[in-house]
Scaffold this motif. Structure first.
Motif, PDB file in Angstrom:
ATOM      1  N   ASN A 267       0.834  -1.200   0.000  1.00  0.00           N
ATOM      2  CA  ASN A 267       0.000   0.000   0.000  1.00  0.00           C
ATOM      3  C   ASN A 267       0.872   1.256   0.000  1.00  0.00           C
ATOM      4  O   ASN A 267       0.622   2.201  -0.735  1.00  0.00           O
ATOM      5  CB  ASN A 267      -0.945  -0.007   1.195  1.00  0.00           C
ATOM      6  CG  ASN A 267      -1.876   1.173   1.200  1.00  0.00           C
ATOM      7  OD1 ASN A 267      -2.484   1.484   0.184  1.00  0.00           O
ATOM      8  ND2 ASN A 267      -1.974   1.858   2.319  1.00  0.00           N
ATOM      9  N   GLU A 268       1.929   1.248   0.848  1.00  0.00           N
ATOM     10  CA  GLU A 268       2.833   2.393   0.889  1.00  0.00           C
ATOM     11  C   GLU A 268       3.514   2.583  -0.453  1.00  0.00           C
ATOM     12  O   GLU A 268       3.656   3.704  -0.937  1.00  0.00           O
ATOM     13  CB  GLU A 268       3.881   2.200   1.995  1.00  0.00           C
ATOM     14  CG  GLU A 268       3.318   2.329   3.393  1.00  0.00           C
ATOM     15  CD  GLU A 268       4.295   1.879   4.474  1.00  0.00           C
ATOM     16  OE1 GLU A 268       5.382   1.355   4.139  1.00  0.00           O
ATOM     17  OE2 GLU A 268       3.962   2.058   5.660  1.00  0.00           O
ATOM     18  N   SER A 269       3.913   1.466  -1.086  1.00  0.00           N
ATOM     19  CA  SER A 269       4.546   1.527  -2.399  1.00  0.00           C
ATOM     20  C   SER A 269       3.577   2.113  -3.427  1.00  0.00           C
ATOM     21  O   SER A 269       3.951   2.940  -4.257  1.00  0.00           O
ATOM     22  CB  SER A 269       5.000   0.132  -2.823  1.00  0.00           C
ATOM     23  OG  SER A 269       5.489   0.141  -4.120  1.00  0.00           O
ATOM     24  N   SER A 270       2.319   1.696  -3.347  1.00  0.00           N
ATOM     25  CA  SER A 270       1.298   2.230  -4.253  1.00  0.00           C
ATOM     26  C   SER A 270       1.080   3.718  -4.008  1.00  0.00           C
ATOM     27  O   SER A 270       0.920   4.492  -4.949  1.00  0.00           O
ATOM     28  CB  SER A 270      -0.029   1.489  -4.077  1.00  0.00           C
ATOM     29  OG  SER A 270       0.112   0.141  -4.436  1.00  0.00           O
ATOM     30  N   GLU A 271       1.111   4.113  -2.736  1.00  0.00           N
ATOM     31  CA  GLU A 271       0.941   5.533  -2.416  1.00  0.00           C
ATOM     32  C   GLU A 271       2.111   6.350  -2.938  1.00  0.00           C
ATOM     33  O   GLU A 271       1.923   7.460  -3.438  1.00  0.00           O
ATOM     34  CB  GLU A 271       0.783   5.721  -0.910  1.00  0.00           C
ATOM     35  CG  GLU A 271      -0.563   5.250  -0.395  1.00  0.00           C
ATOM     36  CD  GLU A 271      -0.683   5.326   1.123  1.00  0.00           C
ATOM     37  OE1 GLU A 271       0.297   5.690   1.799  1.00  0.00           O
ATOM     38  OE2 GLU A 271      -1.770   5.000   1.633  1.00  0.00           O
TER      39      GLU A 271
ATOM     40  N   ARG B 199       3.959   5.550  -5.584  1.00  0.00           N
ATOM     41  CA  ARG B 199       3.769   5.622  -7.042  1.00  0.00           C
ATOM     42  C   ARG B 199       2.681   6.625  -7.386  1.00  0.00           C
ATOM     43  O   ARG B 199       2.818   7.406  -8.330  1.00  0.00           O
ATOM     44  CB  ARG B 199       3.424   4.241  -7.595  1.00  0.00           C
ATOM     45  CG  ARG B 199       4.618   3.310  -7.667  1.00  0.00           C
ATOM     46  CD  ARG B 199       4.364   2.088  -8.536  1.00  0.00           C
ATOM     47  NE  ARG B 199       3.153   1.370  -8.234  1.00  0.00           N
ATOM     48  CZ  ARG B 199       3.062   0.327  -7.411  1.00  0.00           C
ATOM     49  NH1 ARG B 199       4.143  -0.120  -6.814  1.00  0.00           N
ATOM     50  NH2 ARG B 199       1.922  -0.284  -7.210  1.00  0.00           N
ATOM     51  N   LEU B 200       1.586   6.610  -6.621  1.00  0.00           N
ATOM     52  CA  LEU B 200       0.503   7.557  -6.855  1.00  0.00           C
ATOM     53  C   LEU B 200       1.004   8.991  -6.677  1.00  0.00           C
ATOM     54  O   LEU B 200       0.693   9.872  -7.476  1.00  0.00           O
ATOM     55  CB  LEU B 200      -0.668   7.284  -5.913  1.00  0.00           C
ATOM     56  CG  LEU B 200      -1.844   8.259  -5.986  1.00  0.00           C
ATOM     57  CD1 LEU B 200      -2.471   8.231  -7.385  1.00  0.00           C
ATOM     58  CD2 LEU B 200      -2.880   7.931  -4.933  1.00  0.00           C
ATOM     59  N   HIS B 201       1.813   9.216  -5.638  1.00  0.00           N
ATOM     60  CA  HIS B 201       2.365  10.552  -5.388  1.00  0.00           C
ATOM     61  C   HIS B 201       3.247  10.982  -6.559  1.00  0.00           C
ATOM     62  O   HIS B 201       3.180  12.134  -7.006  1.00  0.00           O
ATOM     63  CB  HIS B 201       3.150  10.549  -4.075  1.00  0.00           C
ATOM     64  CG  HIS B 201       3.646  11.894  -3.679  1.00  0.00           C
ATOM     65  ND1 HIS B 201       2.807  12.938  -3.372  1.00  0.00           N
ATOM     66  CD2 HIS B 201       4.905  12.381  -3.577  1.00  0.00           C
ATOM     67  CE1 HIS B 201       3.520  14.004  -3.085  1.00  0.00           C
ATOM     68  NE2 HIS B 201       4.805  13.695  -3.205  1.00  0.00           N
TER      69      HIS B 201
ATOM     70  N   GLU C  53       0.979  11.861  -9.397  1.00  0.00           N
ATOM     71  CA  GLU C  53       0.344  13.163  -9.151  1.00  0.00           C
ATOM     72  C   GLU C  53       1.326  14.303  -9.421  1.00  0.00           C
ATOM     73  O   GLU C  53       0.954  15.322 -10.001  1.00  0.00           O
ATOM     74  CB  GLU C  53      -0.166  13.240  -7.711  1.00  0.00           C
ATOM     75  CG  GLU C  53      -1.397  12.400  -7.454  1.00  0.00           C
ATOM     76  CD  GLU C  53      -1.772  12.307  -5.988  1.00  0.00           C
ATOM     77  OE1 GLU C  53      -0.916  12.602  -5.117  1.00  0.00           O
ATOM     78  OE2 GLU C  53      -2.929  11.938  -5.701  1.00  0.00           O
TER      79      GLU C  53
END
Length: 139
Positions: A69-73, A75-77, A80
């Motif tokens: 989840n942190e890795s996905s966050e 990547r999302l950051h 963005e």
């Protein structure tokens, strides 16, 4: 077995303790009660687990999901940030388009002026040629 914590209990300082959640690798998502003054350095260090210890298999699965989840966050950051950069680039391109439109209109106006001057010079030359030819015929 969960403890009752909806009763008006206070820690050793005499203030209400607070419900917190641990996010350490050893106790991920495990809830506990703690002194609300702990972060100030004035607290009494009251501490009491509400949730039982997490079995190792569940802990490792939870930590794996948490890291994913942190890795996905992350990547999302990054996405963005890239999106914000692209939006900035788009705004700059729109500004360039607006500037180029103004320049195009200016060039078109200059071209019209040059065409008028060219036509005027051509008419003057035709008049001079006609005048010269007319004089040479008459003489």
């Amino acid at each position: 077995m969960e403890k009752e914590f909806d009763v008006d209990y206070r820690c050793y300082c005499g203030v209400h303790y607070v419900l917190k959640t641990s996010w350490t690798d050893e106790n991920p998502s495990r809830r506990f009660l703690g002194c609300s003054n702990y972060r100030d350095g004035n607290g009494c260090n009251y501490f009491d687990w509400i949730d039982p210890p997490i079995p190792n298999r569940k802990k490792s699965t939870f930590l794996s999901l948490l890291r994913r989840n942190e890795s996905s966050e992350v990547r999302l950051h990054r996405i963005e940030n890239k999106w914000e950069f692209v939006e900035g680039e788009i705004q700059m391109l729109h500004a360039d388009i607006d500037r180029l439109e103004v320049e195009r209109h200016s060039f078109e106006e200059n071209l019209r002026n040059l065409e008028q001057k060219y036509k005027f010079i051509v008419y003057v030359l035709i008049a001079v040629v006609c005048y010269s030819v007319g004089r040479s015929i008459v003489s």
